[in-house]
Design an enzyme around this catalytic site. Structure first.
Site, PDB file in Angstrom:
ATOM      1  N   SER A  64       0.844  -1.198   0.000  1.00  0.00           N
ATOM      2  CA  SER A  64       0.000   0.000   0.000  1.00  0.00           C
ATOM      3  C   SER A  64       0.879   1.247   0.000  1.00  0.00           C
ATOM      4  CB  SER A  64      -0.924   0.012   1.224  1.00  0.00           C
ATOM      5  OG  SER A  64      -0.194  -0.227   2.400  1.00  0.00           O
ATOM      6  N   LYS A 132       4.885 -11.374   3.155  1.00  0.00           N
ATOM      7  CA  LYS A 132       3.458 -11.629   2.917  1.00  0.00           C
ATOM      8  C   LYS A 132       3.237 -11.704   1.422  1.00  0.00           C
ATOM      9  CE  LYS A 132       0.110  -8.325   3.551  1.00  0.00           C
ATOM     10  NZ  LYS A 132      -0.433  -8.208   2.178  1.00  0.00           N
ATOM     11  N   GLU A 202      -8.971  -9.758   4.266  1.00  0.00           N
ATOM     12  CA  GLU A 202      -9.309  -8.362   3.927  1.00  0.00           C
ATOM     13  C   GLU A 202     -10.675  -8.259   3.250  1.00  0.00           C
ATOM     14  OE1 GLU A 202      -6.313  -6.046   1.872  1.00  0.00           O
ATOM     15  OE2 GLU A 202      -7.692  -4.351   1.640  1.00  0.00           O
TER      16      GLU A 202
HETATM   17  O1  KIV Z   1      -0.290  -3.377   1.700  1.00  0.00           O
HETATM   18  C1  KIV Z   1      -1.028  -3.334   2.692  1.00  0.00           C
HETATM   19  O2  KIV Z   1      -1.146  -2.313   3.377  1.00  0.00           O
HETATM   20  C2  KIV Z   1      -1.777  -4.533   3.043  1.00  0.00           C
HETATM   21  C3  KIV Z   1      -2.753  -4.440   4.174  1.00  0.00           C
HETATM   22  C4  KIV Z   1      -3.973  -3.763   3.725  1.00  0.00           C
HETATM   23  C5  KIV Z   1      -3.042  -5.767   4.767  1.00  0.00           C
HETATM   24  O3  KIV Z   1      -1.616  -5.542   2.424  1.00  0.00           O
END
Ligand code: KIV
Length: 306
Positions: A64, A132, A202
């Site tokens: 993000s 992740k 999410e």
């Molecule tokens: O990139 C991000 O901020 C995310 C969160 C919304 C879990 O993947």
């Protein structure tokens, strides 16, 4: 009174601010004790310092950041090198939270080898504790498995997966019918089966999140998934109001820093234009004898050519 109902009236740094660094066994212990896991995103040194001071459990260097700090329209364009730069800055800013780095779009899909190499760069160059990746289809599960087997902890991410938002029909809640919900439950189980230590849920109905929570042994972290998950994550800029617009339905704002920043910069600009800044207290002084010596030396300089 605070505009933010649940915001503390004064900022208190947790008494255990000198706590031990979060590790996977400590995360599991906390989860088993039924204590909520707090996760927030960070993208640079100051946001990491804030996460450290607040005593959060996990920090996500989220892709993000592509939008919040790099100004892209989506998470798709951000490069691996850009994400590594953000992750390194976060690492320099904190010691205690468990640091998870997002694998950016295009840095893990091609092959297991590509996924392992990318994850290794986050671990070796940025000091990430885990990575992740998004999705729970065959490819994502295979990549998660490969990275776990290479010795790097993996957090899954299901439901609304912004890297493939176009394919999902935009930024909207997912798993809203029973068959999509079952596919998500199965996908989350598959991620657990290949060794993911946690899964982000999410933008899914709370009832679907509850089903996942019931079926999994590993902790889930929710964002727009209701209260049943083991922990919650929010984007730093959303919760602090460093953005135009309010963000997703699930966002709770705890400050309006964008307004504060705009006002601060506008006040500075006004002070420079009105000559109110700099004032005497901002100036460096010089000894009178040195001033006089300087004036003499300046007078002795040859005249400036015309
Ligand atoms: O990139 C991000 O901020 C995310 C969160 C919304 C879990 O993947």
């Amino acid at each position: 009174m605070s505009t933010y109902p649940s915001a503390p009236k004064t900022i208190t740094i947790p008494s255990d601010a000198s706590r031990l660094p979060m590790t996977l066994p400590r995360l599991v212990d906390q989860y088993r004790r039924g204590e909520k896991l707090v996760m927030v995103t960070a993208y640079d040194y100051p946001s990491a310092r804030a996460a450290e001071a607040a005593g959060v459990d996990l920090v996500l260097v989220g892709d993000s950041g592509a939008m919040t700090v790099l100004g892209y329209d989506s998470t798709v364009p951000v490069s691996l090198d850009e994400m590594l730069m953000l992750a390194k800055a976060v690492r320099r800013g904190m010691e205690s939270p468990f640091m998870v780095a997002d694998l950016p779009f295009g840095s893990y899909e091609v092959s297991d080898q590509q996924a392992i190499e990318t994850a290794m760069r986050f671990a070796k160059e940025a000091g990430a504790d885990a990575v992740k990746l998004e999705g729970c289809g065959e490819m994502a599960v295979a990549r998660a498995k490969a990275i776990v087997q290479a010795g790097i902890p993996v957090m899954g991410h299901v439901g609304l997966t912004p890297q493939t938002a176009t394919a999902l029909g935009g930024y909207r809640a997912q798993a809203k019918d029973a068959s999509a919900a079952m596919a998500l439950v199965r996908g989350a189980e598959a991620l657990e089966a290949v060794g993911c230590f946690s899964v982000v849920l999410e933008a899914i109905p709370s009832v679907v999140a509850e089903a996942v929570v019931d079926r999994l042994e590993i902790p889930t972290i929710g964002i727009g998934a209701g209260p049943s998950t083991a922990g919650q994550v929010l984007v730093f800029h959303d919760l602090l109001g460093i953005r135009e617009g309010r963000g997703g339905k699930f966002v709770q704002r705890y400050a309006d820093l964008q307004d504060a920043m705009d006002q601060g910069v506008a006040a500075y600009a006004a002070d420079v234009r009105s000559k109110a800044y700099p004032a005497e207290q901002h100036e460096y002084a010089m000894d009178a004898a040195e001033v006089s010596a300087l004036q003499t030396a300046l007078e002795d300089l040859p005249a400036k050519p015309l």
